[in-house]
Design a protein around this motif. Structure first.
Motif, short mmCIF file in Angstrom:
data_model
loop_
_atom_site.label_atom_id
_atom_site.label_comp_id
_atom_site.label_asym_id
_atom_site.label_seq_id
_atom_site.Cartn_x
_atom_site.Cartn_y
_atom_site.Cartn_z
N ASP A 19 0.62 -7.79 1.36
CA ASP A 19 1.20 -8.78 2.27
C ASP A 19 0.41 -8.87 3.56
OD1 ASP A 19 3.21 -9.03 0.39
OD2 ASP A 19 4.53 -7.59 1.37
N GLY A 20 -0.90 -8.74 3.45
CA GLY A 20 -1.73 -8.86 4.64
C GLY A 20 -1.83 -7.62 5.48
N ALA A 21 -1.14 -6.53 5.09
CA ALA A 21 -1.19 -5.29 5.88
C ALA A 21 -2.06 -4.26 5.19
CB ALA A 21 0.21 -4.74 6.08
N PHE A 22 -2.69 -3.41 5.99
CA PHE A 22 -3.58 -2.37 5.50
C PHE A 22 -2.73 -1.17 5.09
CE2 PHE A 22 -6.92 0.83 5.99
CZ PHE A 22 -8.06 0.14 5.61
N VAL A 23 -2.72 -0.81 3.80
CA VAL A 23 -1.84 0.27 3.35
C VAL A 23 -2.59 1.32 2.54
CG1 VAL A 23 0.29 -1.10 3.26
CG2 VAL A 23 -1.21 -1.03 1.28
N VAL A 30 4.14 5.68 -2.90
CA VAL A 30 4.56 5.66 -1.50
C VAL A 30 3.49 4.93 -0.68
CG1 VAL A 30 5.04 7.07 0.52
CG2 VAL A 30 5.84 7.81 -1.72
N ARG A 31 3.93 3.93 0.05
CA ARG A 31 2.99 3.15 0.87
C ARG A 31 3.06 3.61 2.31
NH1 ARG A 31 5.23 -2.16 -1.20
NH2 ARG A 31 5.72 -2.61 0.95
N THR A 32 1.91 3.81 2.92
CA THR A 32 1.86 4.11 4.34
C THR A 32 1.03 3.04 5.02
OG1 THR A 32 1.97 6.45 3.78
CG2 THR A 32 1.31 5.90 6.03
N HIS A 33 1.65 2.33 5.94
CA HIS A 33 0.91 1.29 6.65
C HIS A 33 0.02 1.90 7.72
CE1 HIS A 33 2.98 -2.52 5.40
NE2 HIS A 33 3.65 -1.59 4.77
N ILE A 34 -1.17 1.39 7.84
CA ILE A 34 -2.04 1.81 8.93
C ILE A 34 -2.29 0.61 9.82
CG2 ILE A 34 -4.35 2.65 9.51
CD1 ILE A 34 -4.28 4.31 7.03
N PRO A 35 -1.96 0.71 11.10
CA PRO A 35 -2.19 -0.44 11.99
C PRO A 35 -3.68 -0.56 12.30
CG PRO A 35 -1.26 1.40 13.20
CD PRO A 35 -1.39 1.86 11.80
N LYS B 85 1.28 9.77 14.24
CA LYS B 85 2.49 9.53 13.47
C LYS B 85 2.48 8.13 12.87
CE LYS B 85 6.91 11.69 14.49
NZ LYS B 85 7.94 11.74 15.54
N LEU B 86 2.64 8.04 11.56
CA LEU B 86 2.74 6.76 10.88
C LEU B 86 4.03 6.77 10.04
CD1 LEU B 86 -0.94 6.31 9.67
CD2 LEU B 86 0.14 5.18 11.60
N VAL B 87 4.24 5.67 9.33
CA VAL B 87 5.46 5.56 8.54
C VAL B 87 5.10 5.32 7.08
CG1 VAL B 87 7.47 4.11 8.11
CG2 VAL B 87 6.91 4.78 10.43
N SER B 88 5.72 6.10 6.19
CA SER B 88 5.54 5.87 4.75
C SER B 88 6.73 5.09 4.21
CB SER B 88 5.44 7.20 4.01
OG SER B 88 4.15 7.71 4.15
N PHE B 89 6.43 4.15 3.34
CA PHE B 89 7.47 3.30 2.76
C PHE B 89 7.64 3.71 1.30
CE2 PHE B 89 8.80 -1.03 1.20
CZ PHE B 89 10.05 -0.98 1.78
N TYR B 90 8.79 4.29 0.99
CA TYR B 90 9.00 4.81 -0.36
C TYR B 90 9.45 3.69 -1.31
CZ TYR B 90 8.27 9.50 1.18
OH TYR B 90 7.67 10.62 1.67
N PRO B 91 8.99 3.75 -2.57
CA PRO B 91 9.40 2.71 -3.53
C PRO B 91 10.88 2.85 -3.88
CG PRO B 91 8.08 4.39 -4.62
CD PRO B 91 8.09 4.74 -3.17
N VAL B 92 11.44 1.79 -4.42
CA VAL B 92 12.87 1.82 -4.80
C VAL B 92 13.04 2.86 -5.90
CG1 VAL B 92 14.81 0.40 -5.52
CG2 VAL B 92 12.85 -0.65 -4.42
#
Lengths: 294, 97
Positions: A19-23, A30-35, B85-92
């Motif tokens: 979606d246009g974000a660097f992950v 598990v996705r971690t977004h990097i700004p 510190k970053l944020v991880s987004f866990y899958p459903v």
């Protein structure tokens, strides 16, 4: 550069654009977004894969991707192509080609590093010798202060595991410093390969610039980390580098220091020659650094 | 600067937060308060959160210029990468399994 976070190390995972974000996506999804736009350089360690799309996004955001080996020993770098400013490149090349100008630049670097003017009437070669001797002494002194046995700086990357803790900590710390220095050199529009004290390496100028900051805090602290025998010294070194980069506001200082050092050569930035035709499509205004392509 | 976002919390807690902060969107509270007040607010959230979840972010002297902490279950969890510190987004989670 100056408002960016210094660096982020990515160890494992697939780096992609969602979606246009660097992950970064790991094997469990598990996705971690990097700004990406607010980071100076992203250090990719073994175990990472980068998609074409992600590289394109990093380049557009002016973020340097650095491929590093185990523990940050440098392998390869790309991401920002560099050379976006022909005027800066020509200026840097002119300074490096002109013996008198090069000597002035080297003398300025010496002055910034050691806080005093170098002895008069010395060649670049002689200054390099004086610098080498001083640096060796400095290493010895710092090792002594930290209470470490010091057998000299060991650069041998093939014998990485054989080198002592102090050398490994120093290598890990300098890798961080080289990463942000290269990002700064490119962001300012200069060529990493055209060095003044260092020559003949792809990152000669990066080493020149990084050396100006190295012994202020980075190396002394790397020795202190080495003396404490942490189970994971590389991580400690990176935490330390991050703290130092923040406290010394190094990202604000690098580019002005590059300009200061080069201006010591007392050559003007080249003006466009008379028959030069301005680009047919004018460059768009952007908020990035001058050296970033957009 | 202090930002608190709450999801799925009882109205009583939301009212309590509105005592100190401005609710600029549903569940999004903004203000500029001292560390002491911030800690008091956080303990209030801890007491009143029930099954909901909350995150609090504030400006501070880290490299990114802010810090944050979370409470309760959420698909986004903070991760630490060598001090950043970053944020991880866990899958459903798959309910069928």
């Amino acid at each position: 550069m100056k408002e960016r976070v210094s660096m982020v190390f990515v160890e494992k995972g697939q780096i992609d654009v969602k979606d246009g974000a660097f992950v970064v996506i790991d094997e469990t999804g598990v996705r971690t977004h990097i700004p990406v736009g607010s980071i100076a350089c992203i250090m990719l360690e073994p175990g990472t894969r980068v998609s074409h799309h992600a590289v394109a996004l990093a380049a557009r955001a002016g973020t340097l991707l650095v491929w590093v080996g185990e523990a940050g020993v440098r392998l390869y770098a790309a991401g920002q192509p560099g050379g976006a400013r022909s005027d800066r490149l020509l200026y840097q090349a002119k300074l490096a080609l002109d013996d008198a100008a090069r000597l002035k630049v080297v003398r300025k670097m010496y002055e910034i590093r050691f806080g005093e003017k170098p002895p008069e009437r010395r060649s670049v070669e002689q200054l390099r010798g004086i610098e080498g001797a001083r640096v060796r002494k400095l290493y010895q002194l710092l090792a002594k202060q930290a209470g470490i046995e010091w057998k000299g700086r060991n650069y041998d990357q093939t014998q990485w595991d054989n080198s002592d803790a102090a050398n490994r900590c120093i290598s890990a710390a300098t890798a961080c410093l080289y990463g942000i220095s290269e990002a700064a050199v490119l962001a300012a529009g200069y060529a990493p390969a055209i060095g003044f004290i260092h020559t003949g390496k792809p990152l000669s100028f990066v080493y020149d610039i990084a050396d100006l900051f190295k012994f202020d805090d980075i190396i002394p602290h790397a020795f202190k980390v080495a003396a404490k025998n942490y189970p994971n010294p590389e991580r400690e070194v990176r935490l330390m580098c991050r703290d130092i980069f923040r406290q010394t506001k190094i990202l604000k200082k690098i580019i002005p220091t590059i300009e200061e050092v080069l201006s010591a050569g007392e050559i003007e930035l080249p003006k466009p020659f008379e028959e030069a035709i301005a680009p047919a499509i004018p460059n768009t205004e952007n908020i990035g650094d001058v050296g970033h392509r957009s | 600067m202090l930002v608190i976002v709450v999801e799925n919390v009882p109205p009583r807690l939301r009212g309590r937060l509105a005592v100190w902060l401005i609710e600029i969107r549903a569940g999004v509270y903004v203000g500029d308060l001292s560390v002491k007040v911030r800690d008091v607010i956080w303990s209030q959230i801890e007491q009143g959160i029930e099954d909901g979840n909350a995150v609090m972010a504030w400006t501070t002297n880290t490299e990114s210029g802010f810090d944050f902490k979370t409470l309760g279950k959420n698909r986004r969890l903070p991760v630490e990468l060598d001090g950043l510190k970053l944020v991880s987004f866990y899958p459903v989670e798959d309910d069928e399994n």
